[in-house]
Enzyme design. Structure first.
Site, mmCIF file in Angstrom:
data_model
loop_
_atom_site.group_PDB
_atom_site.id
_atom_site.type_symbol
_atom_site.label_atom_id
_atom_site.label_comp_id
_atom_site.label_asym_id
_atom_site.label_seq_id
_atom_site.Cartn_x
_atom_site.Cartn_y
_atom_site.Cartn_z
ATOM 1 C CG HIS A 82 -81.723 -20.419 25.537
ATOM 2 N ND1 HIS A 82 -82.507 -21.292 26.255
ATOM 3 C CD2 HIS A 82 -82.238 -20.385 24.291
ATOM 4 C CE1 HIS A 82 -83.462 -21.754 25.472
ATOM 5 N NE2 HIS A 82 -83.326 -21.231 24.275
ATOM 6 C CG ASP A 161 -93.242 -19.857 27.111
ATOM 7 O OD1 ASP A 161 -93.477 -19.446 25.953
ATOM 8 O OD2 ASP A 161 -92.538 -20.845 27.340
ATOM 9 N NE ARG A 168 -95.701 -19.950 19.818
ATOM 10 C CZ ARG A 168 -94.405 -19.938 20.170
ATOM 11 N NH1 ARG A 168 -94.058 -19.857 21.450
ATOM 12 N NH2 ARG A 168 -93.466 -19.998 19.272
ATOM 13 C CB SER A 183 -91.550 -18.374 23.715
ATOM 14 O OG SER A 183 -91.311 -19.616 24.310
ATOM 15 C CE LYS A 187 -89.312 -20.546 27.591
ATOM 16 N NZ LYS A 187 -89.791 -21.631 26.774
HETATM 17 N N1 URA Z 1 -88.277 -22.749 22.440
HETATM 18 C C1 URA Z 1 -89.033 -22.019 23.281
HETATM 19 O O1 URA Z 1 -88.787 -21.992 24.478
HETATM 20 N N2 URA Z 1 -90.061 -21.332 22.767
HETATM 21 C C2 URA Z 1 -90.377 -21.328 21.456
HETATM 22 O O2 URA Z 1 -91.327 -20.681 21.066
HETATM 23 C C3 URA Z 1 -89.579 -22.109 20.586
HETATM 24 C C4 URA Z 1 -88.525 -22.794 21.119
#
Ligand code: URA
Length: 432
Positions: A82, A161, A168, A183, A187
């Site tokens: 990631h 999320d 957010r 967050s 995932k």
């Molecule tokens: N990327 C994400 O997936 N979540 C966040 O909160 C910020 C960046």
């Protein structure tokens, strides 16, 4: 349990317990807790933070708010990577085929670009016919057979999320390390891989503007991942300047292919080899980073990494001929070369500015609903550290529409050219 008690507790700087966090996430997803109450709690978290136990509880509650991928049918160790996002970051397109060619399976779900950051799915879709929407069972089968698949999110993964990130975004509550870490990691954990390598970027073109904040975010994500029983490593890397030379979808695919042919820009190669070495060592396929580096370099030199990319493109319905002949990828009708107006050393190429300028000519989206053009973008002819003479090409713009004077001025302004060579930050600041 009353949600207002949770807001009061966090307002006073107290930790929420596991049941309270679970109540919050369940209630928010099923609609019994409204947006305005969750916004108030998120704002309290912005100011008061969360400790490690709360952050792990929040991650696990979000991870279990929807489907969790079962990758147990895939043989061996599964790896995922990631990046916190950047400009010109085509690492997954290079790294995935390299690690798969070395025998470590990459099962990757990627996203689309938004704002100045690009997205792997948009890049892959610039290959004619390429399908990013695989059913979970096809995803598992392809990773098993080929060792690699890169797709969009499949199934109902982490709905908490999806809903909370949108909230957010409009309530000024994105910028909190525990909220960002939970967050991202919810995932990654739901996507099911055993090994997770994180590329946490800092600088003008990144979410985290300083190395210190990037390090805090990386350390928080590592603790979450390890707390959840996964093998996690992180790199802290610079996003002061774009990665590689190409910014824009088809242009980045072309650069990724050239890199797999052994002709990539030095910074992109370094990042891919480092991330790949972390994956191979964590997966147990190499005994140390030096051996891993050798394996990855061999996979490029003997063509097996490029062949993996071809196999993936073919399996996902793409036109495989563009891999051996990347010049066949879609091309923008206009090409404008911008030259330097003085002699000097390039001491900066502002990633944020260049990412935004590429977005403005159609390479990226200002809002989720925008369409993009795959063929447009920028190719840097000179990078930080290079010396240029007046009249030398700085950047080539691939475009469909006329470029305005303001846009051209901003493009030139993104390069800092000084008479003396400045100190440039290392690409990889640290490995955790
Ligand atoms: N990327 C994400 O997936 N979540 C966040 O909160 C910020 C960046």
């Amino acid at each position: 349990m009353l949600f207002t008690d949770l807001i009061e507790k966090k307002k006073k700087g107290l930790a929420l317990d596991t049941e309270e966090i679970s109540f919050w996430i369940k209630g928010y997803v099923d609609g019994t807790i409204p947006d305005y109450q969750v916004s108030a709690l998120l704002m309290a978290i912005i100011f008061q933070g969360m400790d490690d136990r709360e952050t792990l509880d929040l991650t696990m509650a979000m991870m279990h708010s929807g489907d969790v991928m079962d990758l147990s049918a895939i043989e061996g160790i599964k790896a995922d990577k990631h990046s916190t996002g950047g400009v010109g970051d085509k690492t997954s397109l290079v790294l995935g085929p390299m690690t798969a060619a070395c025998g470590v399976r990459l099962a990757k779900m990627s996203g689309r670009g938004l704002g100045f950051t690009g997205g792997t799915l948009d890049k892959l879709e610039s290959i004619p016919g390429f399908q990013v929407g695989l059913a979970p069972e096809d995803f598992v089968r392809q990773v098993n057979e080929l060792g690699i698949a890169i797709i969009g999110q499949t199934g109902n993964l982490v709905p908490a999320d999806k809903k909370m990130y949108a909230l957010r975004d409009v309530t000024g509550t994105v910028n909190s390390i525990p909220l960002i870490a939970s967050s991202i990691m919810s995932k990654k954990l739901a996507a099911g891989s055993d090994v997770i390598v994180l590329d946490v970027k800092y600088g003008q073109g990144a979410f985290m503007k300083t190395v210190e904040d990037a390090r805090k975010l990386a350390e928080t994500m590592i603790r979450i991942g390890r707390g959840a029983g996964r093998r996690v490593r992180a790199m802290i890397s610079s996003m002061e300047a774009p990665l590689g030379c190409a910014i824009g979808n088809a242009l980045e695919v072309q650069e990724a292919v050239m890199t797999l042919m052994g002709q990539g820009p030095q910074d992109l190669v370094e990042l891919c080899v480092t991330a790949g070495s972390l994956i191979l060592t964590e997966a147990g396929a190499a005994e140390d980073m030096a051996v891993a580096k050798e394996m990855l370099e061999k996979a490029v030199a003997d063509g097996s990494a490029l062949q993996k990319l071809e196999e993936m493109v073919k399996a996902q319905g793409g036109d495989v001929s563009v891999i051996r002949h990347p010049e066949k990828l879609e091309k923008a009708p206009c090409k404008t070369v911008v030259t330097s107006d003085r002699n000097g050393f390039i001491n900066g190429a502002d990633a944020l500015a260049l990412g935004r300028l590429a977005m403005q000519i159609g390479a990226g989206r200002a809002t989720k609903e925008d369409d993009i053009w795959h063929d447009v973008g920028l190719v840097l002819n000179a990078k930080p550290g290079d010396h240029v003479e007046k009249g030398d090409p700085l950047v080539t713009v691939h475009h469909r529409q006329a470029l305005t004077d303001d846009w051209m001025q901003a493009l030139k302004g993104a390069f800092r050219i000084d008479p003396e060579a400045g100190e440039l930050p290392p690409l990889i600041m640290d490995i955790l």
